[in-house]
Design an enzyme around this catalytic site. Structure first.
Site, PDB file in Angstrom:
ATOM      1  N   ASN A  86       0.255   0.482  20.987  1.00  0.00           N
ATOM      2  CA  ASN A  86      -0.292   0.908  21.099  1.00  0.00           C
ATOM      3  C   ASN A  86      -1.380  -0.307  21.499  1.00  0.00           C
ATOM      4  O   ASN A  86      -1.577  -0.868  20.887  1.00  0.00           O
ATOM      5  CB  ASN A  86      -0.464   2.176  21.020  1.00  0.00           C
ATOM      6  CG  ASN A  86      -1.527   2.643  23.295  1.00  0.00           C
ATOM      7  OD1 ASN A  86      -1.585   2.224  24.255  1.00  0.00           O
ATOM      8  ND2 ASN A  86      -0.595   4.109  23.076  1.00  0.00           N
ATOM      9  N   HIS A 116      -7.461  -8.827  -2.344  1.00  0.00           N
ATOM     10  CA  HIS A 116      -8.341  -9.567  -2.826  1.00  0.00           C
ATOM     11  C   HIS A 116      -8.365  -9.718  -3.955  1.00  0.00           C
ATOM     12  O   HIS A 116      -8.483  -8.320  -4.707  1.00  0.00           O
ATOM     13  CB  HIS A 116      -9.718  -9.747  -2.203  1.00  0.00           C
ATOM     14  CG  HIS A 116      -9.769 -10.242  -0.315  1.00  0.00           C
ATOM     15  ND1 HIS A 116      -9.766 -11.660   0.178  1.00  0.00           N
ATOM     16  CD2 HIS A 116      -9.757  -9.665   0.668  1.00  0.00           C
ATOM     17  CE1 HIS A 116      -9.445 -11.013   1.430  1.00  0.00           C
ATOM     18  NE2 HIS A 116      -9.810 -10.843   1.981  1.00  0.00           N
ATOM     19  N   THR A 166      -3.184   4.231   1.407  1.00  0.00           N
ATOM     20  CA  THR A 166      -3.681   3.397   0.333  1.00  0.00           C
ATOM     21  C   THR A 166      -2.399   3.875  -0.541  1.00  0.00           C
ATOM     22  O   THR A 166      -2.016   2.587  -1.453  1.00  0.00           O
ATOM     23  CB  THR A 166      -4.450   4.117  -0.347  1.00  0.00           C
ATOM     24  OG1 THR A 166      -4.563   5.807  -0.867  1.00  0.00           O
ATOM     25  CG2 THR A 166      -5.752   4.045   0.196  1.00  0.00           C
ATOM     26  N   ARG A 181      -3.583  11.990   2.635  1.00  0.00           N
ATOM     27  CA  ARG A 181      -2.455  12.749   1.312  1.00  0.00           C
ATOM     28  C   ARG A 181      -1.054  13.401   1.503  1.00  0.00           C
ATOM     29  O   ARG A 181      -1.922  13.911   3.140  1.00  0.00           O
ATOM     30  CB  ARG A 181      -4.075  14.125   0.556  1.00  0.00           C
ATOM     31  CG  ARG A 181      -4.507  12.609   0.108  1.00  0.00           C
ATOM     32  CD  ARG A 181      -5.485  14.038  -0.706  1.00  0.00           C
ATOM     33  NE  ARG A 181      -6.543  13.867  -2.386  1.00  0.00           N
ATOM     34  CZ  ARG A 181      -7.046  12.513  -2.068  1.00  0.00           C
ATOM     35  NH1 ARG A 181      -7.091  12.862  -1.186  1.00  0.00           N
ATOM     36  NH2 ARG A 181      -7.870  12.223  -2.958  1.00  0.00           N
TER      37      ARG A 181
END
Length: 183
Positions: A86, A116, A166, A181
């Protein structure tokens, strides 16, 4: 012994310097393509499909990315059949990004392979690296989600709107929140 170019280092997921002339030229090329693509609101899906095929590593039939869209290089992006992104999606594709068949991605989603160094001395040298992202088939990613470097999302998974992913999400899993989670 051959020395790798900065682009070769980037594509291998190694530390590299992003303002290297070869890499900068690739970014300039995709920036010109984005100028054209992001002016396609009135074009049909097949006309947009042809433009996607110009820029990406592979594009399955029936893909639709609603402009505006941004990416770093384009040539590291692989879309399966019927993928939908979208408005306002961003893919930082310094390494491979693979999105499986029939996956739907909400507005404002960011898929970020660029990373990084954690060492401040390396960051001062303007070094960065990338970790690939794989998104399976028939995945739904809600608006505003962030998919961070190195994540794999399995087939049939759901990512809640605004989630920050993550870690890997297994097939059929639902991940929500910041950090995301499993439910």
């Amino acid at each position: 012994m051959t020395t790798k170019t900065q682009k070769q280092r980037m594509l291998a997921g190694e530390l590299y310097v992003a303002d290297d002339p070869e890499i900068a030229a690739d970014n300039r090329r995709i920036s010109e393509w984005m100028d054209r693509y992001n002016a396609t609101n009135t074009l049909s899906q097949p006309e947009r499909q042809a433009l996607l095929e110009e820029a990406f590593a592979s594009v399955g039939a029936g893909c639709n990315i609603r402009p505006p869209f941004t990416c770093d290089y384009g040539y590291n992006i692989r879309l399966g059949r019927g993928v939908f992104l979208n408005f306002n999606c961003c893919i930082l594709d310094v390494v491979a990004v693979s999105i499986g068949d029939l996956t739907q991605i909400g507005p404002g989603v960011q898929i970020l392979t660029a990373d990084h160094p954690r060492d401040p001395a390396e960051r001062r040298q303007m070094l960065e690296f990338g970790r690939p992202i794989t998104i399976g088939a028939n995945v739904w990613i809600g608006g505003g989600a962030l998919i961070l470097p190195g994540v794999t999302i399995g087939d049939d998974a759901i990512i809640g709107a605004g989630s920050v992913v993550t870690r890997d999400v297994p097939p059929g899993g639902t991940a929500v929140g910041n950090p995301a989670r499993l439910r």
